[in-house]
Design an enzyme around this catalytic site. Structure first.
Site: not given
Ligand code: NAD
Length: 306
Positions: A7, A104, A186, A9-12, A269
């Site tokens: 995963g 989260n 949180k 996305g933003a955090m990963g 979520e």
């Molecule tokens: P995001 O939507 O930007 O990233 C999630 C990623 O997961 C996407 O790139 C999506 O394509 C991928 N994904 C979905 N299904 C998948 C699968 N089957 N296999 C592989 N990848 C898959 O979300 P985010 O903002 O990065 O948040 C991720 C987690 O971190 C969430 O639980 C969020 O609540 C938590 N979080 C986010 C932040 C923030 O500032 N963005 C801060 C703290 C915690």
């Protein structure tokens, strides 16, 4: 370490980019073809307080194409996709692979222990923020920290290695036996502000446009803290209330992730946040009427045809 980010996305992508810059061998696993293609072609464009740069030393794959077992796999999908993502990425999970969730919500340890024994599962919270503005481009500004612990509370060598790896990337990580209180605090904060903004489409600051908004947010947060305490977890009501008030006063323009999901037509979520609080309240014999109402309202929003 050989680190897989499931995963990205933003955090990963933020974590993967910073860990790769620190010299770790990082593979990003995601299903977003546009994001994967952009990173393959141009590298990951990363913007932090340290400046704008391109991180090129990343392997980028779909989860089912992973072939090598990682030392550490960090799950950063949204919570509703954790199980499907881990199923698809089974080849990245060897007998020694440790799993970490900083997602989260509640129930992340339970979702991960289906794929590895509890001593190799770590969970925690992070205050680092991240945004993905377009495929291949991620930003994070301001400071943050990470608190994590093994799911069974044991201080394993891989816990220490993980803390070191995250610190080598400048992510300010500590092993914390009180992580459950932090996770619940949180979740309480998010149960209030995420669900209220998702339903009303208000920014955080707009929740104070009527006198009832702040009171409602504090009631929801207080319900979640009461559930945690009934379960023996020392979540601190005053601490959560102060965080809620601080966000209402200072993060006025912020659109919480649940609202961003609603506006983008994605499922939220809510089940891992308000849903998990309601389930735990039932087990503890407590009523959480505000949290439960918001759960049902966000479920209705989630159920709208896309
Ligand atoms: P995001 O939507 O930007 O990233 C999630 C990623 O997961 C996407 O790139 C999506 O394509 C991928 N994904 C979905 N299904 C998948 C699968 N089957 N296999 C592989 N990848 C898959 O979300 P985010 O903002 O990065 O948040 C991720 C987690 O971190 C969430 O639980 C969020 O609540 C938590 N979080 C986010 C932040 C923030 O500032 N963005 C801060 C703290 C915690």
């Amino acid at each position: 370490m050989q680190i897989a980010i499931l995963g990205a996305g933003a955090m990963g992508s933020l974590f993967g980019g910073l860990l790769a810059e620190a010299g770790h061998d990082v593979t990003l696993l995601d299903i977003d073809e546009a994001h994967l293609a952009a990173i393959r072609q141009n590298g990951l464009r990363l913007s932090t307080d340290a400046g704008e740069r391109v991180v090129r030393q990343l392997t980028v794959l779909r989860p089912e194409s992973a072939s090598a077992a990682a030392d550490l796999l960090i799950v950063f999908t949204k919570t509703l996709h954790t199980a499907a993502a881990l199923e698809a990425a089974r080849a990245a999970l060897g007998p020694q692979t440790a799993l970490l969730s900083l997602q989260n919500g509640l129930g992340n340890a339970e979702r991960l222990v289906r794929f590895a024994e509890p001593a190799r599962v770590m969970v925690g919270v992070t205050t680092w923020p991240a945004d993905k503005s377009e495929p291949g481009r991620v930003s994070s500004h301001g400071s943050g920290a990470i608190r994590l612990m093994s799911a069974d509370g044991s201080r394993t060598p891989v816990l220490a290695q993980t803390v070191d790896a995250l610190n080598s990337a400048g992510l300010a990580c500590t092993a914390d036996p009180d992580v459950w209180a932090a996770i619940w605090e949180k979740a309480a904060f998010n149960a209030a502000l995420n669900s209220l903004c998702a339903v009303t489409q208000c920014t955080v600051g707009e929740l104070t446009n009527t006198p009832d908004g702040e009171a409602l947010a504090l009631k929801i947060a207080g319900e979640a803290v009461a559930v945690a305490r009934a379960l023996g977890i020392e979540a601190n009501d005053a601490h959560v209330a102060a965080n809620v008030r601080h966000a209402l006063a200072h993060h006025r323009a912020h659109r919480p992730s649940m609202l961003q999901d609603v506006l983008a037509g994605r499922r939220t979520e809510i089940e891992a946040i308000n849903g998990a609080v309601v389930e735990a309240a039932r087990e503890a014999g407590l009523a959480v009427p505000y949290t439960e109402s918001l759960l049902h309202l966000v479920r209705l929003v989630d159920a709208r045809p896309r």
